[in-house]
Design a protein around this motif. Structure first.
Motif, PDB file in Angstrom:
ATOM      1  N   LEU A 279       0.823  -1.208   0.000  1.00 57.59           N
ATOM      2  CA  LEU A 279       0.000   0.000   0.000  1.00 57.59           C
ATOM      3  C   LEU A 279       0.858   1.259   0.000  1.00 57.59           C
ATOM      4  CD1 LEU A 279      -2.812  -1.070   2.512  1.00 57.59           C
ATOM      5  CD2 LEU A 279      -2.973  -0.889   0.014  1.00 57.59           C
TER       6      LEU A 279
ATOM      7  N   LYS B 207       2.313   1.805  -3.377  1.00 57.29           N
ATOM      8  CA  LYS B 207       1.320   2.238  -4.367  1.00 57.29           C
ATOM      9  C   LYS B 207       0.949   3.698  -4.192  1.00 57.29           C
ATOM     10  CE  LYS B 207      -3.257   1.189  -6.220  1.00 57.29           C
ATOM     11  NZ  LYS B 207      -4.442   0.285  -6.157  1.00 57.29           N
ATOM     12  N   TYR B 208       0.736   4.127  -2.952  1.00 51.22           N
ATOM     13  CA  TYR B 208       0.218   5.466  -2.715  1.00 51.22           C
ATOM     14  C   TYR B 208       1.289   6.497  -2.350  1.00 51.22           C
ATOM     15  CZ  TYR B 208      -4.320   3.152  -2.774  1.00 51.22           C
ATOM     16  OH  TYR B 208      -5.422   2.427  -3.147  1.00 51.22           O
ATOM     17  N   ARG B 209       2.448   6.038  -1.884  1.00 51.58           N
ATOM     18  CA  ARG B 209       3.556   6.936  -1.562  1.00 51.58           C
ATOM     19  C   ARG B 209       4.857   6.347  -2.107  1.00 51.58           C
ATOM     20  NH1 ARG B 209      -0.180   9.653  -0.624  1.00 51.58           N
ATOM     21  NH2 ARG B 209      -0.642  10.952   1.226  1.00 51.58           N
TER      22      ARG B 209
END
Length: 280
Positions: free
Chosen positions: A151, A154-156
């Motif tokens: 996660l 993916k996002y950072r």
């Protein structure tokens, strides 16, 4: 010092770092190139435990060491196998995919296989396996950090790359610290049993690597894929095996972890020799 307080954060960091490096494509490789992935998983999940059982029986290992050998054979591929595949000019994408897939699959296969092994061998020394505890521990210590890493990546992605840059530098020294502390605590037993366990683990690793060669030929894999399969089948996650053995929620027995320590030593020696031969 209780080894579990060292191995737990190490395993968690290794799994989190694995999650940071994974991408959706690593799991989709099974669909695009099923033969090499299937060959690797058969070698790791099915053949290696069978080989370990046979080796442990032939060498007549004591019950606790028998459990330890089976535990390391049931563990997923180690994250350092990706580095060894790179050094051996192997297929890095395949190596990462196999590490990811085996880490997920063994969350469930380790409890199943070890429950059977413990029922067959452990009763002789009054060792029992709380399957539910092992399953929950695997989910918390492996699945959760991997998902957290995925996660974050993916996002950072920028933050993930920075953290991975730090973790990849401290992972190996942390493992060396674990092995050193464990050796100091159990040096008498390790030194006394090393001739037997060292030979056992050497045979196990060589047979595992040999099965990787046979599987590669059976599945008609190319040279890069073959080298990666040999490394993946011959290199398992010793940190997870030590965690399961030492955990107060599972076996709570550091003697069961001794084969994993010996395995880690012999594994690196033999695979470094293999890589040196390949590079020449």
């Amino acid at each position: 010092m209780n080894t579990i307080f060292i191995v737990l954060p190490i395993l968690t960091l290794l799994m989190f770092d694995l999650g940071l490096t994974l991408r959706a494509e690593d799991f989709r490789l099974m669909l695009h190139r099923p033969r090499p992935v299937l060959a690797g998983l058969i070698g790791q999940i099915i053949l290696l435990p069978l080989i370990a059982w046979g080796v442990a029986v032939v060498f007549g290992l004591k019950p606790l060491f028998f459990l330890g050998v089976m535990l390391i054979a049931c563990s997923p591929g180690g994250s350092s196998s990706n580095v060894f595949s790179m050094l051996a000019r192997g297929d890095i994408a395949l190596s990462v995919s196999l590490t990811a897939c085996s880490s997920i699959i063994t969350l469930f296969t380790v409890p199943l296989i070890m429950a059977w092994v413990t029922g067959s061998v452990g009763t002789a020394v009054n060792v029992h396996l709380p399957v539910g505890n092992l399953l929950v521990q695997n989910l918390v210590l492996m699945a959760v950090p991997i998902i957290a890493g995925l996660l974050l990546a993916k996002y950072r992605p920028t933050v993930a790359r920075r953290i991975h840059g730090v973790l990849k530098r401290i992972a190996f020294p942390a493992l060396i610290l674990l092995v050193t502390v464990f050796f100091l605590q159990h040096r008498a037993t390790i030194v006394r049993e090393f001739p037997s366990l060292g030979l056992t683990m050497t045979v196990l690793i060589l047979l595992a690597m040999g099965s990787g060669v046979l599987l590669s030929r059976l599945f008609s894999l190319n040279g890069q894929e073959r080298r990666t399969i040999v490394i993946e089948v011959g290199m398992q996650n010793a940190a997870q095996a030590i965690t399961v053995a030492c955990s107060p929620l599972v076996f709570n027995n550091e003697v069961i972890a001794i084969p994993a320590i010996v395995y880690a030593l012999m594994m690196n020696v033999l695979l470094l020799i293999y890589v040196a031969i390949i590079r020449k």
